[in-house]
Enzyme design. Structure first.
Site, PDB file in Angstrom:
ATOM      1  N   ASP A 101      -3.806   0.111  10.079  1.00  0.00           N
ATOM      2  CA  ASP A 101      -4.853   1.193  10.508  1.00  0.00           C
ATOM      3  C   ASP A 101      -5.949   0.897   9.664  1.00  0.00           C
ATOM      4  O   ASP A 101      -6.035   0.185   8.883  1.00  0.00           O
ATOM      5  CB  ASP A 101      -3.977   2.591  10.600  1.00  0.00           C
ATOM      6  CG  ASP A 101      -3.891   2.893   8.920  1.00  0.00           C
ATOM      7  OD1 ASP A 101      -4.094   2.115   7.999  1.00  0.00           O
ATOM      8  OD2 ASP A 101      -3.116   4.235   8.746  1.00  0.00           O
ATOM      9  N   GLU A 123       0.685  -1.129  -0.011  1.00  0.00           N
ATOM     10  CA  GLU A 123       0.039   0.014  -0.077  1.00  0.00           C
ATOM     11  C   GLU A 123       0.825   1.345   0.000  1.00  0.00           C
ATOM     12  O   GLU A 123       1.777   1.384   0.983  1.00  0.00           O
ATOM     13  CB  GLU A 123      -0.702  -0.154   1.204  1.00  0.00           C
ATOM     14  CG  GLU A 123      -1.507   1.322   1.542  1.00  0.00           C
ATOM     15  CD  GLU A 123      -2.332   1.276   2.939  1.00  0.00           C
ATOM     16  OE1 GLU A 123      -1.659   0.546   3.790  1.00  0.00           O
ATOM     17  OE2 GLU A 123      -2.761   2.411   3.406  1.00  0.00           O
ATOM     18  N   ASP A 159      -7.187   2.587   7.124  1.00  0.00           N
ATOM     19  CA  ASP A 159      -6.951   2.508   5.530  1.00  0.00           C
ATOM     20  C   ASP A 159      -6.218   1.458   5.210  1.00  0.00           C
ATOM     21  O   ASP A 159      -6.745   0.764   4.326  1.00  0.00           O
ATOM     22  CB  ASP A 159      -6.084   3.807   5.168  1.00  0.00           C
ATOM     23  CG  ASP A 159      -6.807   5.123   5.077  1.00  0.00           C
ATOM     24  OD1 ASP A 159      -8.197   4.888   5.115  1.00  0.00           O
ATOM     25  OD2 ASP A 159      -6.172   6.180   5.140  1.00  0.00           O
ATOM     26  N   ASP A 179      -0.825  -1.090   5.881  1.00  0.00           N
ATOM     27  CA  ASP A 179      -0.483  -0.397   7.365  1.00  0.00           C
ATOM     28  C   ASP A 179      -1.531  -1.217   8.350  1.00  0.00           C
ATOM     29  O   ASP A 179      -2.511  -1.709   7.912  1.00  0.00           O
ATOM     30  CB  ASP A 179      -0.854   0.906   7.337  1.00  0.00           C
ATOM     31  CG  ASP A 179       0.405   1.810   6.646  1.00  0.00           C
ATOM     32  OD1 ASP A 179       1.249   1.164   6.794  1.00  0.00           O
ATOM     33  OD2 ASP A 179      -0.187   2.848   6.292  1.00  0.00           O
TER      34      ASP A 179
END
Ligand code: 1YM
Length: 658
Positions: free
Chosen positions: A522, A447, A524, A520
């Site tokens: 998180d 990503e 997103d 990640d």
């Protein structure tokens, strides 16, 4: 997801598996020699009997025992099955059937239950009748489970008595003994076993994988009650569906808008085969066909599925022509047109199923094609005659699909021509690895560009390729294939992987045998992961089946003490370390994204095959991703609100728990 153990090369499993010394207590007669030779053969070549020594083979052990209990339910003698995973990794399966016979077996001269547990292919071959599985991986017999278990205990309740026997690595270590605890009138079988860590690469039983299969079995065996408990986590699920495969279709469509309120359902017995099918259209564009042969999920399809598809195309074309929904000037509806938005479950039962294909999940019996086709054509044709409003909606949807396909053809031709050019040219953003052997090559799907940069510098350029994915890839739930293919990120992904897609898919052309999603920890990152898993599940499920799809596990924290760095992947691990080693003199860095790690850190913590942990994605994970996805992105508001309410806590904590 199952952690794949990695690190320094291990000796081959066949060498690690030690059948152990012969048991001096065992009497030395011919049937015993056969038993020992049989069990040794299983321990020497476990993959021949359970498919692999990875997660798939491991879970196969549980399913093999469960299948015996399900057979008892099919015989009409059992209504309830229990499966419990214990904290030590052992598993118990119970049923309230007749209990495995305990009397002396006429030819083996030993209790029948011992024969079932120790002789290859003894299970289920006694009774005859019914639709027994042969070929494929199921139906290898519970003796194979016994041979591959550190220990196994069987308890039988029958004729007002209780009996028990224990085995280790397949060999009896106690005789069959009568024990206390018989309840008047109660009958049933309990099998507990611990998979042998000397045989399997991982012995971590996945709750989700077991739950997925048990739910499927509960759908396929109407009104059978199956209870799953996980004592490691306290999770518990109970499955019982009085609607059978009709409930299955409703379950699959639960977050979709449907075209007609009730699934169409029919069954018939013809030429010695039982055919049962439930189907319902939704307003989406995807096709969801789940086919089974003798309750084995045939993920690679086969003759029964072909028969269903052929009949659908014929019946819907006939109806659309007859009613004028399809004009004389228009060409026939194609298969993909009549399957747009279709959710179907097809279950066939036959006496001698032949399983083929890479994962032995493709039904090969040629006679089944015609039988299924004629049953579906007759029954669906009849349903259409009797339910014109539903038939009209289905025909109109297929005609709309065909027209949209025709309208998009020119645009797609352009895209195709472009794609064709790109087939030889790999995508510009791909940084490929040096080796050409797919078995050792890995593709990191990363990503964001900055993380892509670190990954590029940190990688082992011999075996690791990097493909950065920017922003959000397309929402595959809301688009037809041509639009999905027009998406640049998706095209780069498909070209890099090399297998093609849909009907052109060929696993043998995969350029990498590890496709590692690195995003990640998180919100997103989790979104990108869900999108990618949904994409693989929808368009390249064979990659997941083959065990090629993985998720990288980047650390959440770095703790520096003096010159020493340590990395932690969960809050709990960090807390434990700080409790044991104190907090003074340490600095803690929290990684918010992959981009915060330099190339060396990324290599050390996440990419180095000798030290990293990867999560191998299984179909249950991918189905869950697809469901989360269609719930969050689909048309229906109510399931979305329920999902968000139920998961509000997790979503808030996503930044900390990953
Ligand atoms: C938890 C696992 O194995 N249940 C089970 C197995 C058998 C029977 C009943 C059974 C079958 C028959 C007759 C028959 C098996 N019996 C055999 C064999 N649960 C579990 N429950 N009576 C009882 O098939 O005729 C193999 S499996 F060979 F002994 F008959």
């Amino acid at each position: 997801m199952s952690p794949a153990r990695e690190g320094p090369p291990q000796p081959l499993t066949t060498e690690r598996a030690d059948p152990g010394p012969p048991d001096p207590r065992a009497p030395y007669d011919e049937s015993q020699i056969q038993v020992l030779e049989g069990l040794e053969a299983v321990r020497r070549r476990p993959a021949m009997y359970v498919g692999s020594t990875g997660p798939r083979g491991l879970h196969h052990l549980v399913f093999e025992v469960v299948d015996n209990a399900v057979d008892e339910a099919l015989a009409g003698a059992c209504t309830r099955i229990g499966v419990t995973v214990h904290p030590d990794g052992s598993v118990t399966v119970t049923d309230d059937g007749r209990g495995i016979p305990v009397g002396i077996h006429p030819t083996a001269g030993r209790p029948t239950v011992e024969v079932v547990m120790t002789m290859l292919h003894a299970g289920g071959k006694f009774g005859g009748g019914g639709y027994k599985v042969s070929g494929g991986l199921h139906g290898v017999g519970v003796s194979v489970v016994n041979a591959l278990a550190e220990w196994l205990e069987v308890e039988v309740h029958r004729d007002g008595a209780a009996w028990r026997q224990r085995y280790e690595r397949g060999r009896p270590v106690t005789p069959l003994e009568r024990v206390a605890g018989a309840r008047p009138g109660a009958t049933g079988t309990r099998v507990s076993f611990k998979p042998d860590a000397a045989i399997f690469e991982t012995t971590d039983i996945s709750f989700d994988v077991i739950a997925q299969r048990l739910r499927e079995l509960a759908f396929l065996n109407r009104s059978l009650h199956i209870v799953l408990k996980d004592e490691r986590t306290g999770q518990q699920l109970s499955f019982r569906y009085d609607g059978g495969i009709v409930s299955f279709v409703e379950h699959l469509n639960r977050s979709k808008d449907v075209l007609h309120p009730r699934p169409i359902h029919f069954s018939a017995e013809r030429d010695g085969a039982e055919i049962e099918c439930a189907l319902q259209y939704n307003t989406g564009y995807n096709e969801n066909i789940f086919s089974f042969a003798n309750t084995i999920h045939t993920t690679e399809g086969g003759t029964h599925e072909t028969g269903l598809k052929t009949a659908l195309t014929r019946v819907i074309n006939d109806y659309a022509r007859k009613t004028g929904a399809l004009k004389d000037s228009e060409p026939n509806l194609g298969g993909e047109d009549v399957r747009e938005g279709l959710t179907a479950v097809l279950s066939v039962k036959l006496t001698n199923p032949q399983f083929e294909g890479q994962t032995k999940t493709k039904l090969g019996n040629s006679e089944v094609r015609g039988v299924t086709e004629s049953v579906v054509a007759d029954k669906l044709g009849q349903f259409f005659e009797e339910n014109p409003p539903v038939a009209r909606k289905i025909a109109e949807k297929a005609v709309a699909a065909a027209r949209a396909r025709e309208a998009a053809r020119k645009a797609r031709e352009l895209v195709r021509r472009k794609t064709a050019l790109e087939v030889t040219a790999l995508p510009g953003k791909l940084t490929d690895c040096a080796v050409r052997d797919p078995a050792v090559a890995e593709l990191f799907i990363v990503e964001g560009d900055s993380a892509g940069g670190s990954a590029k510098q940190g990688r082992d350029r011999r075996i690791q390729a990097i493909l950065p994915i920017r922003g959000k890839i397309i929402n595959v739930e809301k688009a037809r294939l041509d639009k999905v293919l027009a998406n640049e990120e998706v095209r780069a992904l498909i070209t890099a992987i090399g297998t093609g897609i849909g009907d052109d898919f060929d696993l043998a052309r995969a350029r990498y045998h590890k496709l590692i999603v690195m995003a990640d920890a998180d919100v997103d990152g989790s979104h990108i992961r869900t999108l990618l898993l949904t994409f693989f599940y929808r368009y390249m499920p064979q990659l997941i089946d083959a065990g090629y799809v993985y998720i990288a596990q980047p650390p959440l924290f770095r703790v520096r003490r003096g010159k020493e760095d340590r990395y932690f992947y969960t809050d709990a691990d960090l807390d434990r370390y700080l409790e044991q080693n104190g907090r003074s003199g340490v600095s803690i860095q929290r990684f918010k994204g992959l981009g915060e790690m330099n190339a060396e850190q990324l290599w050390e913590t996440t990419m180095n095959p000798a030290s990293r942990t990867l999560l191998q994605v299984n179909i249950a994970d991918a189905m869950e991703a697809e469901w989360i996805f269609s719930t969050l992105m689909g048309e229906k508001v109510e399931p979305r609100r329920e999902f968000i309410e139920a998961h509000a806590k997790d979503v808030r904590n996503l930044d900390t728990i990953g």
